[in-house]
Design a protein around this motif. Structure first.
Motif, mmCIF file in Angstrom:
data_model
loop_
_atom_site.group_PDB
_atom_site.id
_atom_site.type_symbol
_atom_site.label_atom_id
_atom_site.label_comp_id
_atom_site.label_asym_id
_atom_site.label_seq_id
_atom_site.Cartn_x
_atom_site.Cartn_y
_atom_site.Cartn_z
ATOM 1 N N GLY A 68 28.333 -37.619 -33.188
ATOM 2 C CA GLY A 68 28.403 -36.492 -34.120
ATOM 3 C C GLY A 68 27.586 -35.310 -33.638
ATOM 4 N N PHE A 69 26.413 -35.574 -33.091
ATOM 5 C CA PHE A 69 25.563 -34.510 -32.562
ATOM 6 C C PHE A 69 26.227 -33.831 -31.368
ATOM 7 C CE2 PHE A 69 22.012 -33.000 -29.916
ATOM 8 C CZ PHE A 69 21.392 -32.175 -30.838
ATOM 9 N N ILE A 70 26.809 -34.617 -30.471
ATOM 10 C CA ILE A 70 27.474 -34.071 -29.296
ATOM 11 C C ILE A 70 28.673 -33.216 -29.705
ATOM 12 C CG2 ILE A 70 28.799 -34.716 -27.228
ATOM 13 C CD1 ILE A 70 25.767 -35.049 -26.963
ATOM 14 N N CYS A 71 29.395 -33.592 -30.747
ATOM 15 C CA CYS A 71 30.542 -32.801 -31.215
ATOM 16 C C CYS A 71 30.100 -31.551 -31.970
ATOM 17 C CB CYS A 71 31.432 -33.646 -32.128
ATOM 18 S SG CYS A 71 32.257 -35.000 -31.298
ATOM 19 N N ALA A 72 28.991 -31.629 -32.682
ATOM 20 C CA ALA A 72 28.572 -30.514 -33.537
ATOM 21 C C ALA A 72 27.952 -29.369 -32.746
ATOM 22 C CB ALA A 72 27.595 -31.010 -34.587
ATOM 23 N N VAL A 73 27.224 -29.668 -31.683
ATOM 24 C CA VAL A 73 26.511 -28.614 -30.949
ATOM 25 C C VAL A 73 27.467 -27.563 -30.371
ATOM 26 C CG1 VAL A 73 25.064 -28.174 -28.919
ATOM 27 C CG2 VAL A 73 24.437 -29.956 -30.536
ATOM 28 N N PRO A 74 28.532 -27.932 -29.665
ATOM 29 C CA PRO A 74 29.430 -26.894 -29.151
ATOM 30 C C PRO A 74 30.142 -26.115 -30.262
ATOM 31 C CG PRO A 74 29.868 -28.985 -28.058
ATOM 32 C CD PRO A 74 28.904 -29.251 -29.143
ATOM 33 N N THR A 77 27.717 -23.675 -31.710
ATOM 34 C CA THR A 77 27.467 -22.597 -30.749
ATOM 35 C C THR A 77 28.585 -21.565 -30.797
ATOM 36 O OG1 THR A 77 26.288 -24.153 -29.339
ATOM 37 C CG2 THR A 77 27.004 -22.103 -28.328
ATOM 38 N N VAL A 78 29.827 -22.020 -30.773
ATOM 39 C CA VAL A 78 30.974 -21.102 -30.832
ATOM 40 C C VAL A 78 31.007 -20.375 -32.166
ATOM 41 C CG1 VAL A 78 33.502 -21.007 -30.880
ATOM 42 C CG2 VAL A 78 32.333 -22.393 -29.165
ATOM 43 N N LEU A 79 30.811 -21.084 -33.254
ATOM 44 C CA LEU A 79 30.821 -20.464 -34.576
ATOM 45 C C LEU A 79 29.687 -19.443 -34.709
ATOM 46 C CD1 LEU A 79 32.095 -20.446 -37.423
ATOM 47 C CD2 LEU A 79 30.410 -22.162 -38.060
ATOM 48 N N GLY A 80 28.504 -19.789 -34.223
ATOM 49 C CA GLY A 80 27.380 -18.849 -34.265
ATOM 50 C C GLY A 80 27.654 -17.600 -33.450
ATOM 51 N N ALA A 81 28.241 -17.770 -32.260
ATOM 52 C CA ALA A 81 28.563 -16.607 -31.425
ATOM 53 C C ALA A 81 29.589 -15.708 -32.101
ATOM 54 C CB ALA A 81 29.073 -17.075 -30.067
ATOM 55 N N LEU A 82 30.600 -16.309 -32.728
ATOM 56 C CA LEU A 82 31.606 -15.505 -33.434
ATOM 57 C C LEU A 82 30.994 -14.758 -34.618
ATOM 58 C CD1 LEU A 82 34.657 -17.946 -33.397
ATOM 59 C CD2 LEU A 82 34.426 -15.790 -32.144
ATOM 60 N N LEU A 83 30.123 -15.420 -35.378
ATOM 61 C CA LEU A 83 29.480 -14.759 -36.515
ATOM 62 C C LEU A 83 28.538 -13.652 -36.058
ATOM 63 C CD1 LEU A 83 28.721 -17.771 -38.868
ATOM 64 C CD2 LEU A 83 30.286 -15.880 -39.300
ATOM 65 N N MET A 84 27.820 -13.886 -34.955
ATOM 66 C CA MET A 84 26.917 -12.852 -34.432
ATOM 67 C C MET A 84 27.699 -11.635 -33.965
ATOM 68 S SD MET A 84 24.122 -15.169 -32.388
ATOM 69 C CE MET A 84 23.612 -13.823 -31.360
ATOM 70 N N ASP A 85 28.885 -11.864 -33.409
ATOM 71 C CA ASP A 85 29.713 -10.756 -32.954
ATOM 72 C C ASP A 85 30.342 -10.001 -34.125
ATOM 73 O OD1 ASP A 85 30.851 -9.207 -30.881
ATOM 74 O OD2 ASP A 85 32.763 -10.278 -31.147
ATOM 75 N N GLY A 91 23.726 -11.096 -36.441
ATOM 76 C CA GLY A 91 23.411 -11.176 -35.017
ATOM 77 C C GLY A 91 21.979 -10.768 -34.724
ATOM 78 N N ASN A 92 21.508 -9.698 -35.366
ATOM 79 C CA ASN A 92 20.134 -9.245 -35.165
ATOM 80 C C ASN A 92 19.139 -10.293 -35.687
ATOM 81 O OD1 ASN A 92 17.977 -7.625 -34.530
ATOM 82 N ND2 ASN A 92 18.159 -6.346 -36.358
ATOM 83 N N MET A 93 19.441 -10.902 -36.829
ATOM 84 C CA MET A 93 18.556 -11.917 -37.400
ATOM 85 C C MET A 93 18.464 -13.140 -36.479
ATOM 86 S SD MET A 93 18.849 -13.913 -41.054
ATOM 87 C CE MET A 93 20.292 -14.796 -40.537
ATOM 88 N N VAL A 94 19.598 -13.599 -35.979
ATOM 89 C CA VAL A 94 19.598 -14.753 -35.082
ATOM 90 C C VAL A 94 18.873 -14.420 -33.785
ATOM 91 C CG1 VAL A 94 21.081 -16.277 -33.711
ATOM 92 C CG2 VAL A 94 21.671 -15.770 -36.081
ATOM 93 N N PHE A 95 19.096 -13.209 -33.279
ATOM 94 C CA PHE A 95 18.417 -12.799 -32.052
ATOM 95 C C PHE A 95 16.902 -12.780 -32.241
ATOM 96 C CE2 PHE A 95 16.745 -9.519 -29.175
ATOM 97 C CZ PHE A 95 17.122 -10.096 -27.965
ATOM 98 N N GLN A 96 16.428 -12.292 -33.398
ATOM 99 C CA GLN A 96 14.990 -12.275 -33.661
ATOM 100 C C GLN A 96 14.426 -13.687 -33.781
ATOM 101 O OE1 GLN A 96 14.418 -9.855 -37.124
ATOM 102 N NE2 GLN A 96 14.529 -7.933 -35.990
#
Length: 106
Positions: A68-74, A77-85, A91-96
């Protein structure tokens, strides 16, 4: 105007208090309070019993958590990158938050 009379009039409209006894009500109040006090230790006793009856985690459970951990991390990551974009404030909050971590190249 007498507030006590207003309370009694309202109370008489809602409840039939012609058969009320002070002693009985005092006993009911005491029983309610003592009943609540007697249950205060239940969460602690349940926690102790649960801790004592705890079983060892088997190999299959650890493997399921690892998969479950191995499936959740990617996916995260993709979901976080899309939300930051999509959202500059997010995006600024996550970057900080992530700027406080130093990643050392191998």
């Amino acid at each position: 105007m007498n507030t006590e009379n207003n309370t009694n009039i309202t109370q008489n409209n809602v409840y039939d208090n012609s058969r009320w006894e002070f002693g009985r009500h005092l006993l009911e109040i005491a029983a309610s309070v003592l009943g609540a006090l007697s249950c205060m230790m239940d969460p602690f006793l349940d926690g102790i019993a649960s801790f004592q009856n705890r079983k060892k985690i088997d190999h299959h459970t650890l493997m399921a958590v690892f998969i479950g951990f191995i499936c959740a991390v990617p996916l995260l990551t993709v979901l976080g990158a899309l939300l930051m974009d999509a959202d500059a404030v997010f995006g600024n909050m996550v970057f900080q938050i992530l700027s406080g971590f130093r990643i050392v190249p191998l």
